[in-house]
Write a protein that holds these residues in place. Structure first.
Motif, PDB file in Angstrom:
ATOM      1  N   ASP A  12      -0.097-135.324  15.851  1.00 58.36           N
ATOM      2  CA  ASP A  12      -1.082-136.009  14.584  1.00 58.36           C
ATOM      3  C   ASP A  12      -0.367-134.637  13.802  1.00 58.36           C
ATOM      4  O   ASP A  12       0.895-134.253  14.229  1.00 58.36           O
TER       5      ASP A  12
ATOM      6  N   ASN B 144       2.092-132.426  21.391  1.00 56.43           N
ATOM      7  CA  ASN B 144       2.017-131.731  23.165  1.00 56.43           C
ATOM      8  C   ASN B 144       2.665-132.379  23.864  1.00 56.43           C
ATOM      9  O   ASN B 144       2.927-134.184  23.353  1.00 56.43           O
TER      10      ASN B 144
ATOM     11  N   VAL C  34      -6.465-143.128  27.238  1.00 59.51           N
ATOM     12  CA  VAL C  34      -5.667-143.125  27.885  1.00 59.51           C
ATOM     13  C   VAL C  34      -5.855-143.012  29.879  1.00 59.51           C
ATOM     14  O   VAL C  34      -5.091-143.638  30.000  1.00 59.51           O
ATOM     15  N   GLN C  35      -6.616-141.627  29.668  1.00 65.31           N
ATOM     16  CA  GLN C  35      -6.777-140.745  30.933  1.00 65.31           C
ATOM     17  C   GLN C  35      -6.772-141.876  32.101  1.00 65.31           C
ATOM     18  O   GLN C  35      -6.770-142.431  33.179  1.00 65.31           O
TER      19      GLN C  35
ATOM     20  N   SER D  17       0.359-141.079  20.513  1.00 72.65           N
ATOM     21  CA  SER D  17       0.431-140.955  21.932  1.00 72.65           C
ATOM     22  C   SER D  17       1.085-141.850  22.741  1.00 72.65           C
ATOM     23  O   SER D  17       0.949-142.851  22.390  1.00 72.65           O
ATOM     24  N   THR D  18       2.400-141.264  23.589  1.00 73.42           N
ATOM     25  CA  THR D  18       3.170-142.009  24.171  1.00 73.42           C
ATOM     26  C   THR D  18       3.685-141.549  25.327  1.00 73.42           C
ATOM     27  O   THR D  18       3.455-140.307  25.371  1.00 73.42           O
TER      28      THR D  18
ATOM     29  N   ASP E 101      -9.534-131.672  21.858  1.00 76.76           N
ATOM     30  CA  ASP E 101      -9.189-133.019  21.867  1.00 76.76           C
ATOM     31  C   ASP E 101      -9.810-134.397  21.377  1.00 76.76           C
ATOM     32  O   ASP E 101      -9.226-135.064  21.358  1.00 76.76           O
TER      33      ASP E 101
ATOM     34  N   THR F  57       2.075-136.491  22.838  1.00 80.30           N
ATOM     35  CA  THR F  57       0.649-136.662  22.047  1.00 80.30           C
ATOM     36  C   THR F  57       0.666-135.525  20.674  1.00 80.30           C
ATOM     37  O   THR F  57       0.815-134.572  21.099  1.00 80.30           O
TER      38      THR F  57
ATOM     39  N   ARG G 240     -12.578-138.119  17.603  1.00 82.50           N
ATOM     40  CA  ARG G 240     -11.123-139.659  18.150  1.00 82.50           C
ATOM     41  C   ARG G 240     -12.396-140.506  18.618  1.00 82.50           C
ATOM     42  O   ARG G 240     -13.461-140.341  19.032  1.00 82.50           O
TER      43      ARG G 240
ATOM     44  N   ASN H 156       5.196-137.656  28.129  1.00 86.57           N
ATOM     45  CA  ASN H 156       4.308-138.023  27.445  1.00 86.57           C
ATOM     46  C   ASN H 156       4.568-137.306  26.742  1.00 86.57           C
ATOM     47  O   ASN H 156       5.088-135.390  26.724  1.00 86.57           O
TER      48      ASN H 156
ATOM     49  N   THR I 268       1.375-146.561  24.430  1.00 85.38           N
ATOM     50  CA  THR I 268       1.564-146.123  23.502  1.00 85.38           C
ATOM     51  C   THR I 268       0.335-147.176  22.130  1.00 85.38           C
ATOM     52  O   THR I 268      -0.213-147.992  22.198  1.00 85.38           O
TER      53      THR I 268
ATOM     54  N   THR J 252      -1.608-140.042  14.486  1.00 83.83           N
ATOM     55  CA  THR J 252      -2.113-139.725  15.539  1.00 83.83           C
ATOM     56  C   THR J 252      -1.275-140.628  16.637  1.00 83.83           C
ATOM     57  O   THR J 252      -0.799-141.655  16.185  1.00 83.83           O
TER      58      THR J 252
END
Length: 954
Positions: free
Chosen positions: A871, A845, A379-380, A883-884, A833, A869, A945, A867, A896, A881
């Protein structure tokens, strides 16, 4: 493997008749068929090291004792044996039997079993367990330990003379897996031959999966050779196998094991189709280097290859590099409207261990413009639009001299074209730097000094040089604050600051709407444009000689530090201003050459610290303390704006401007100290205030280690600015405010803002600005408060909030587990992470960022994002999990991803889906993966992950 048993039974070769242990010597000879009870004669027996001469001496003292089996071997350490129930010797003394929790120890070698029999006639040892009718299972099965290695067996027989043995039901650990076998034979070279063998990383008695081999040969410390084998899952044989297998052992324990990397399955419905990704081979070259060779293939014709390496040399350096190439097609092969493109990525990280005088470090991240948007699933990296690289070397010479050199590449990837899915308008900046310096030294105290005031006088030297090339050209010139008309060269457009900002905001909005706006200041960074890139390059250097005078203490609490410095720059370009009377304007030309500048400054600084405390009479709150750390600095720079110095040029009086406005720097906008210099002398007073607020409260718990504790309210509230007493106008600089604190221990708050204290008035706009609807405001030399415009104008502000919510103890470091090295545990605790932790039932987070930039006459540029993130565990074995994020300006969600991970003990099953990606090519992508899990992660209840495998880019 069992060579330690040879040493164990060398004990019996030094005598003919076994003897009951006598304190300090050999055992006394037992009577025939003697039974030795537990107490007092059942205490642990001891056989101590004895040379051949000592054995003869013992035999000489007893005429019945003969040393007929004396060998050349001698004991090297003490051998101990014991049994819980009894020790029985045969009538002829050639057999000794140990019953009930029998133990025999020789140095690092130990044999434990419910029953152990030593036969001096056949030179054999035999050990087994016994059936317990109460628990209805075998107990006391033989366990052989040799240092850190352990072998669990059902029955063991070993001949110490031929060094051969036979084992039934062996279980031994090999790396992160274990080998089990029904019948095992061992030869004199410590090789093992196993019939009915299985290999698995599952640590259960009945493993969830294993590789089943009819025959297996383990060559000692070298390799494993397997006969026909197949995969068995949940005790169900699968038709997946090979007729033979060859598995080399690492030459050293820390090397790791080479093997196949299983691919990941998934689909990109709107992009490259179905795929197999990340499949390949891992090669453990040696204990310092490991290589991964990976590939990817897609159903619509795209493919890619990559090599990843990690290296480490203890006490010297560590690092890794990653090379990736991808041939991408966004459509079918029959679609002639889409042409394939080549994407690449090069990353390299090198970290030295500080030692010696020289250090080399590297942090390289160079990619093609479209690589991250198409190939990266981190994602980063996918959301990042910039990349920076640097390679540096620094060295010290003696105690004072230092030097260094670096090479840097900075990239901005531009924006995605929604038709071609390629990024356009990318910027590339390549530079190399060199520096040479001398640390500040005290020339009057080189030998330590005697405490005189002038001995604290210090002087230093710094030189820096830089060469830069890029693909940016100046087709637009900022005319704000010049006060006269500029005659632009062909192809150059004049714009005010407000027009610049309005264009930037319009371009950002067009990007949000999916449009592609060409940047006129950028051309392609390619070999075809090499001449333009070279002409656009700049070479610049600077030097400074800082001189510090002795520190002075004023009124015991104020520190005064005076000093002065000599500084300058060396340019390869400068500007020439020519007045054109017919056009009543000034033409600006660029001249090439070598142009030095110089500067001189006198400075002094003072700082102190003030405390104030307000006490309360409450039950918990006791006091609030305010700490103020003010600082003030003074600097004076003489007037170097006289044209005779060569740094400024004076325009003719026909322009109707005062003298200080007609003198303009020849290096305006070219960087360095002369690039932003103003005409006339200057005397700056810089000021700063740093505040801290904290409260003292009584602890809630009486068992606390201290009765009171300090809780910070604000870690930092600061304000900085400066005032130029000799400036003709705009004496006061912008005011900067910043603050940061920690809220409720797990929420971080950061704030910063810049304020302009002067007022703005509207002036007639240019024709371009009139058609675009931009109002043109200029800054005037009057304070905003005097014009009724408030205390100051807000130019920019940023707010950032971040926090983590999780159950207590969720962030504690993982404790070491058997088989895990210190490096492995350090990597797990440093990068939490990268793992899904089934020990934590939930975590969240969140981060919120807000930024605004204001300029009178132009719309405000606002950035506001959220943002998330986290789980959560639906069951102890299911972890979900997500992430959005959300962009409040674009009014749409950001990238997302949603995933589910199932803990299958020795397996990991994971599914990931991307419902929204901001790009039609990435929407609805999904992937499925089923992989074996290492025994270390089984113990820690961790799963890797997707980002763990995506560090390389695929």
């Amino acid at each position: 493997m069992l060579i330690g048993l040879v040493l164990l039974f060398q004990v019996t070769q030094a005598q003919t008749v076994p003897q009951q242990p006598a304190k300090g010597g050999l055992p006394a000879p037992p009577t025939p068929a003697q039974t030795v009870p537990d107490k007092p004669t059942g205490s642990p027996g001891v056989i101590r090291a004895l040379s051949g001469r000592d054995s003869s001496a013992v035999a000489g003292r007893d005429t019945l004792r003969q040393d007929s089996l004396k060998t050349d071997d001698s004991f090297r350490t003490t051998v101990t044996y014991s049994s819980r129930d009894s020790t029985i010797y045969s009538a002829n003394g050639q057999i000794m039997e140990l019953y009930g929790d029998a133990k025999v120890t020789y140095g690092d070698i130990a044999l434990n079993a419910d029953y152990i029999r030593l036969n001096y006639t056949t030179n054999e040892v035999y050990a087994k367990g016994r059936y317990d009718s109460t628990s209805r299972k075998m107990v006391g099965l033989p366990v052989f330990k040799d240092g850190a290695d352990q072998y669990d067996t059902k029955e063991i027989r070993y001949n110490f003379r031929t060094k051969k043995g036979k084992i039934q039901g062996v279980v031994t650990q090999q790396g992160e897996g274990n080998i089990r076998g029904k019948d095992v034979k061992k030869d004199a070279d410590d090789n093992m031959y196993i019939r009915g063998a299985i290999y698995t990383t599952c640590n259960l008695a009945t493993p969830h999966f294993h590789i089943n081999a009819t025959k297996l040969k383990v060559v000692h410390n070298k390799q494993v050779i397997a006969g026909p084998f197949n995969l068995v899952v949940n005790q169900i044989p699968l038709p997946i196998g090979l007729p033979f297998g060859f598995f080399p052992f690492p030459k050293k324990k820390d090397n790791g094991v080479s093997g196949i990397l299983m691919p990941q399955y998934g689909e990109e419905p709107n992009g490259r189709g179905y795929y197999l990704r990340d499949g390949g081979y891992y090669w453990a070259v040696n204990e310092h280097l490991g290589l991964q060779f990976r590939g990817q293939i897609y159903s619509k014709g795209s493919w890619g290859l990559g090599t990843t390496a990690a290296y480490n040399k203890r006490y010297y350096y560590s690092g890794g590099f990653d090379l990736r190439y991808a041939r991408n097609r966004s459509g079918d092969r029959v679609d002639t409207t889409q042409s394939p493109r080549n994407d690449f990525s090069i990353t390299w990280s090198h970290s030295p261990v500080p030692r010696g005088r020289g250090t080399f470090s590297a942090n390289v991240n160079v990619t093609s413009n479209s690589y991250n948007s198409t190939n990266s699933y981190d994602v980063q990296r996918y959301t990042s639009n910039v990349a920076g690289s640097s390679v540096q070397y620094n060295r010290t010479f003696g105690q004072y001299v230092r030097s260094g050199a670096s090479f840097r590449v900075n990239q901005q990837f531009g924006q995605i074209n929604p038709v071609t899915f390629r990024k356009e308008n990318g910027k590339t900046d390549i530079s190399t730097d060199f520096n040479l310096g001398v640390n500040q030294i005290s020339p009057f105290a080189l030998n330590g000094g005697s405490g005189r005031w002038y001995e604290s006088f210090r002087v230093g030297f710094d030189f820096r040089g830089q060469a830069t090339i890029n693909n940016t050209r100046r087709t637009q010139v900022d005319t704000t604050g010049l006060g006269f008309t500029v005659i632009p060269p062909d192809g150059v457009i004049l714009k005010s600051r407000a027009e610049y900002i309005a264009d930037s905001i319009a371009r950002a909005q067009a990007i949000r709407d999916g449009q592609v706006v060409t940047d006129p200041n950028i051309f392609a960074f390619s070999w075809g444009n090499r001449e333009t890139i070279w002409r656009n390059g700049t070479i610049q250097s600077s030097y400074s000689i800082p001189i510090s005078l002795p520190n002075v203490k004023l009124f015991k609490y104020i520190n005064l530090t005076p000093g002065f410095s000599l500084a300058g720059d060396l340019y390869t370009k400068k500007l020439n201003y020519t007045y054109i009377p017919s056009q009543k304007g000034v033409r600006i030309d660029t001249l090439k050459g070598l142009f030095p500048t110089y500067n001189f400054a006198v400075n002094a600084s003072m700082n102190t610290r003030v405390y104030g405390t307000f006490f309360f009479k409450g039950k918990r709150l006791q006091a609030i303390r305010h700490t103020l750390a003010p600082s003030i600095a003074f600097s004076y720079v003489p007037d170097f704006s006289n044209p005779s110095f060569g740094m400024f040029q004076e325009l003719p009086e026909e322009l109707g401007l005062p003298s200080y406005k007609r003198r303009i720097s020849r290096f305006r906008g070219l960087g360095g100290s002369a690039g932003s210099a103003t005409s006339g002398q200057s005397a700056f007073i810089s000021f700063g205030f740093v505040n801290q607020l904290e409260m003292k409260v009584r602890s809630r718990s009486d068992s606390a280690g201290s009765e009171f504790k300090k809780i910070p309210i604000f870690d930092n509230i600061s304000m900085t600015g400066s005032y130029n007493m000799l400036a003709a106008e705009y004496k006061l600089s912008n005011i900067n405010l910043s603050a940061n604190t920690q809220i409720f221990k797990n929420i971080s708050f950061n704030f910063s803002a810049t304020f302009d204290p002067y007022s703005y008035v509207e002036v007639p706009t240019s024709s371009t600005a009139s058609t675009s609807g931009v109002r043109n405001f200029v800054r005037v030399n009057r304070y905003a408060v005097s014009e009724g415009q408030g205390l100051a104008h807000l130019q920019s502000a940023q707010i950032f909030l971040s926090g983590r919510l999780a159950p207590p103890g969720a962030d504690k470091s993982k404790r070491p587990v058997p088989g895990a090295s210190d490096a492995t545990m350090r990597a797990i605790n440093t990068n939490p992470d990268l793992y899904v932790d089934f020990n934590i039932p939930w975590s969240l987070n969140a981060s919120y960022s807000f930024g605004v930039s204001n300029y009178p006459g132009a719309p405000s540029a606002i950035i506001q994002t959220l943002n998330l993130t986290g789980d959560f565990s639906l069951t102890p074995k299911w972890k979900f999990t997500f992430s959005t994020g959300f962009d409040f300006q674009a009014k749409r969600p950001s990238l997302t991803t949603v995933g589910a991970t199932r803990d299958l003990h020795c397996w990991d099953m994971s599914f990931n889906w991307t419902p929204f990606a901001g790009s039609a090519q990435r929407v609805s992508n999904y992937s499925f993966e089923l992989r074996a899990r290492s025994s270390i992660l089984q113990e820690l209840k961790l799963s890797r992950r997707r980002s763990f495998y995506d560090r390389g880019g695929f």
